[in-house]
Design a protein around this motif. Structure first.
Motif, PDB file in Angstrom:
ATOM      1  N   LEU A   1       0.794  -1.078  -0.079  1.00  0.00           N
ATOM      2  CA  LEU A   1      -0.029  -0.146  -0.151  1.00  0.00           C
ATOM      3  C   LEU A   1       0.852   1.207  -0.036  1.00  0.00           C
ATOM      4  N   ILE A   2       1.976   1.433   0.755  1.00  0.00           N
ATOM      5  CA  ILE A   2       2.622   2.642   1.010  1.00  0.00           C
ATOM      6  C   ILE A   2       3.381   2.968  -0.398  1.00  0.00           C
ATOM      7  N   ASN A   3       3.790   1.827  -0.945  1.00  0.00           N
ATOM      8  CA  ASN A   3       4.539   2.281  -2.174  1.00  0.00           C
ATOM      9  C   ASN A   3       3.552   2.666  -3.292  1.00  0.00           C
ATOM     10  N   TRP A   4       2.367   1.718  -3.431  1.00  0.00           N
ATOM     11  CA  TRP A   4       1.533   2.270  -4.380  1.00  0.00           C
ATOM     12  C   TRP A   4       0.751   3.780  -4.318  1.00  0.00           C
ATOM     13  N   VAL A   5       0.570   4.061  -2.774  1.00  0.00           N
ATOM     14  CA  VAL A   5      -0.054   5.342  -2.468  1.00  0.00           C
ATOM     15  C   VAL A   5       0.812   6.590  -2.954  1.00  0.00           C
ATOM     16  N   TYR A   6       2.200   6.290  -2.634  1.00  0.00           N
ATOM     17  CA  TYR A   6       3.368   7.086  -2.988  1.00  0.00           C
ATOM     18  C   TYR A   6       3.202   7.371  -4.623  1.00  0.00           C
ATOM     19  N   LYS A   7       3.293   6.624  -5.215  1.00  0.00           N
ATOM     20  CA  LYS A   7       3.340   6.515  -6.474  1.00  0.00           C
ATOM     21  C   LYS A   7       2.109   7.169  -7.185  1.00  0.00           C
ATOM     22  N   CYS A   8       0.997   6.857  -6.617  1.00  0.00           N
ATOM     23  CA  CYS A   8      -0.405   7.486  -7.097  1.00  0.00           C
ATOM     24  C   CYS A   8      -0.260   9.086  -6.604  1.00  0.00           C
ATOM     25  N   PHE A   9       0.463   9.332  -5.441  1.00  0.00           N
ATOM     26  CA  PHE A   9       0.711  10.655  -5.204  1.00  0.00           C
ATOM     27  C   PHE A   9       1.421  11.564  -6.105  1.00  0.00           C
ATOM     28  N   ILE A  10       2.713  11.112  -6.480  1.00  0.00           N
ATOM     29  CA  ILE A  10       3.384  11.560  -7.323  1.00  0.00           C
ATOM     30  C   ILE A  10       3.071  11.959  -8.883  1.00  0.00           C
ATOM     31  N   ASN A  11       2.093  10.785  -9.233  1.00  0.00           N
ATOM     32  CA  ASN A  11       1.335  10.989 -10.582  1.00  0.00           C
ATOM     33  C   ASN A  11       0.286  11.886 -10.596  1.00  0.00           C
ATOM     34  N   GLN A  12      -0.260  12.160  -9.553  1.00  0.00           N
ATOM     35  CA  GLN A  12      -1.476  12.871  -9.431  1.00  0.00           C
ATOM     36  C   GLN A  12      -2.610  12.225  -9.686  1.00  0.00           C
ATOM     37  N   GLU A  13      -2.568  10.781  -9.212  1.00  0.00           N
ATOM     38  CA  GLU A  13      -3.779   9.843  -9.431  1.00  0.00           C
ATOM     39  C   GLU A  13      -4.318   9.431  -8.122  1.00  0.00           C
ATOM     40  N   MET A  14      -4.663  10.304  -7.327  1.00  0.00           N
ATOM     41  CA  MET A  14      -5.039   9.994  -5.902  1.00  0.00           C
ATOM     42  C   MET A  14      -6.579   9.424  -5.968  1.00  0.00           C
ATOM     43  N   ASN A  15      -7.176   9.551  -7.252  1.00  0.00           N
ATOM     44  CA  ASN A  15      -8.546   8.713  -7.108  1.00  0.00           C
ATOM     45  C   ASN A  15      -8.478   7.216  -7.186  1.00  0.00           C
ATOM     46  N   LYS A  16      -7.163   6.731  -7.438  1.00  0.00           N
ATOM     47  CA  LYS A  16      -7.165   5.358  -7.515  1.00  0.00           C
ATOM     48  C   LYS A  16      -7.068   4.583  -6.074  1.00  0.00           C
ATOM     49  N   PRO A  17      -6.550   5.116  -4.954  1.00  0.00           N
ATOM     50  CA  PRO A  17      -6.553   4.308  -3.750  1.00  0.00           C
ATOM     51  C   PRO A  17      -7.865   4.265  -3.113  1.00  0.00           C
ATOM     52  N   VAL A  18      -8.847   5.109  -3.342  1.00  0.00           N
ATOM     53  CA  VAL A  18      -9.881   5.079  -2.821  1.00  0.00           C
ATOM     54  C   VAL A  18     -11.035   4.705  -3.949  1.00  0.00           C
ATOM     55  N   CYS A  19     -10.660   4.387  -4.926  1.00  0.00           N
ATOM     56  CA  CYS A  19     -11.394   3.704  -5.993  1.00  0.00           C
ATOM     57  C   CYS A  19     -12.572   4.644  -6.569  1.00  0.00           C
ATOM     58  N   SER A  20     -12.054   5.835  -6.598  1.00  0.00           N
ATOM     59  CA  SER A  20     -13.056   6.930  -7.061  1.00  0.00           C
ATOM     60  C   SER A  20     -14.021   7.428  -6.080  1.00  0.00           C
ATOM     61  N   GLU A  21     -13.865   6.934  -4.669  1.00  0.00           N
ATOM     62  CA  GLU A  21     -14.907   6.986  -3.755  1.00  0.00           C
ATOM     63  C   GLU A  21     -14.994   8.838  -3.425  1.00  0.00           C
ATOM     64  N   GLU A  22     -16.077   9.167  -3.233  1.00  0.00           N
ATOM     65  CA  GLU A  22     -16.285  10.731  -3.061  1.00  0.00           C
ATOM     66  C   GLU A  22     -15.629  10.900  -1.575  1.00  0.00           C
ATOM     67  N   VAL A  23     -14.414  11.843  -1.554  1.00  0.00           N
ATOM     68  CA  VAL A  23     -13.895  12.157  -0.158  1.00  0.00           C
ATOM     69  C   VAL A  23     -13.513  13.435  -0.416  1.00  0.00           C
ATOM     70  N   ASN A  24     -13.175  13.930   0.709  1.00  0.00           N
ATOM     71  CA  ASN A  24     -12.716  15.642   0.830  1.00  0.00           C
ATOM     72  C   ASN A  24     -11.385  15.500   0.287  1.00  0.00           C
ATOM     73  N   LYS A  25     -11.173  15.976  -0.709  1.00  0.00           N
ATOM     74  CA  LYS A  25      -9.795  15.982  -1.649  1.00  0.00           C
ATOM     75  C   LYS A  25      -8.664  16.661  -0.737  1.00  0.00           C
ATOM     76  N   LYS A  26      -9.155  17.709  -0.275  1.00  0.00           N
ATOM     77  CA  LYS A  26      -8.046  18.636   0.587  1.00  0.00           C
ATOM     78  C   LYS A  26      -7.533  17.731   1.532  1.00  0.00           C
ATOM     79  N   THR A  27      -8.399  17.222   2.522  1.00  0.00           N
ATOM     80  CA  THR A  27      -8.087  16.525   3.913  1.00  0.00           C
ATOM     81  C   THR A  27      -7.484  15.246   3.497  1.00  0.00           C
TER      82      THR A  27
END
Length: 341
Positions: free
Chosen positions: A269-295
């Protein structure tokens, strides 16, 4: 295998020393159920027969661990649900002496985000511990097994609850306490879905003027800080490192290690989340779930800041709480240097 339908407190610490060492100086009136002042050491002494009756002959099991089993019980004329731990394995003399001090301090600890130790029984060879009953089960079950995952606001609240409990142990107790086994299986949910830390069986106390200590390896693989395997002194930062795994598990509602993941890059998980963060793909770890993007991004950055091999690079728990509360800005985290724990 744990019985997760009913919640429990899994705290594997012994009460053997209770009579020999006068740790307990205050007792509850058993008839009134008065739990006393939060500033007092309010552990109560129970007889074995009292606890046997309270659990209806240890009928309803809640969980079984390496040192014993936990049962649901009722005390104070049926007015107070409790969890009764019946210890089956004793610790060696060295560990037992260490636990003397732990029980003294943890018995005094009182915080809304810590499961509370209420009493004990040390009668002949029988050793039992009594804890407050947690009606909504393990955080691990809520995150990984429940049909309905907690919504985003609930996850924010849970993450802060766990962080505040750790902060209390590190900065606000009589002496600093390193929990040593922070993980979702050691966090429980009360009637109001407040998360509380449990299982202080591996806890390590520091002296008031001490910041680091040598000790045997403690904890659970996947959550352990690198310093445990390097034969160097540990500090409260070991808990900070463990919390980062829990925080990302809370954020993503999945385990840190998923061997059944569809793609190799998603397994850790840690490595995957970091990769998503760097690639600006933060919708992937939460499966496009509706979240507060800032928090959401803020919590991810806080978690990623704590995955460094060097403890000095990890922020303190106080700083982490301030980051999660939005009081302190969170800068871009460096690339994770370790993920094996």
């Amino acid at each position: 295998m744990e019985f997760i339908t009913c919640s429990c407190v899994f705290l594997a610490i012994t009460g053997f020393f209770m009579f020999k060492y006068q740790v307990v100086k205050y007792k509850w009136p058993l008839e009134t159920g008065n739990f006393g002042s939060t500033n007092e050491l309010t552990l109560s002494s129970f007889s074995y027969s009292e606890l046997k009756r309270a659990t209806n002959g240890f009928e309803e099991g809640l969980s079984r661990g390496s040192v014993g089993a936990l049962y649901k019980g009722v005390l104070f004329k049926g007015e107070k649900l409790v969890a009764v731990k019946r210890l089956e394995k004793m610790m060696n003399d060295g560990r037992e002496r260490e636990v003397h001090a732990e029980m003294h301090v943890i018995g005094r600890a009182h915080h809304r985000n810590l499961v509370r130790l209420l009493g004990y029984c040390a009668e002949d060879s029988k050793r039992l511990l009594v804890y407050e009953y947690m009606s909504n089960g393990f955080l691990a079950y809520l995150l990984f097994c429940s049909k309905t995952s907690p919504d985003w606001n609930e996850r924010e609240s849970i993450a802060l609850d766990v962080a505040r409990g750790i902060l209390y142990l590190h900065d606000e107790c009589e002496v600093p306490i390193i929990h040593c086994d922070i993980k979702p299986q050691n966090c429980l949910m009360d009637d109001f879905w407040t998360a509380k830390l449990a299982d202080f069986g591996l806890a390590k106390l520091l002296m008031p003027d001490q910041t680091r200590t040598f000790t045997l390896v403690r904890g659970t693989r996947g959550y352990m800080a690198p310093e445990w395997s390097k034969n160097i002194p540990i500090s409260v930062k070991a808990d900070v490192y463990s919390y980062r795994v829990v925080l990302l598990e809370i954020v993503c509602c999945r385990r840190n290690l998923d061997v059944n993941a569809s793609k190799p890059e998603v397994i850790i998980l840690i490595n995957w989340v970091y990769k998503c963060f760097i690639n600006q793909e933060m919708n992937k770890p939460v499966c496009s779930e509706e979240v507060n993007k800032k928090t959401f991004e803020n919590m991810v950055k806080v978690g990623l800041w704590c995955v460094q091999d060097e403890p000095a690079l990890c922020p303190s728990m106080k700083t982490m709480v301030m980051m999660l509360e939005g009081i302190t800005d969170v800068s871009i985290p460096p690339c994770p240097t370790s993920s094996s724990g």
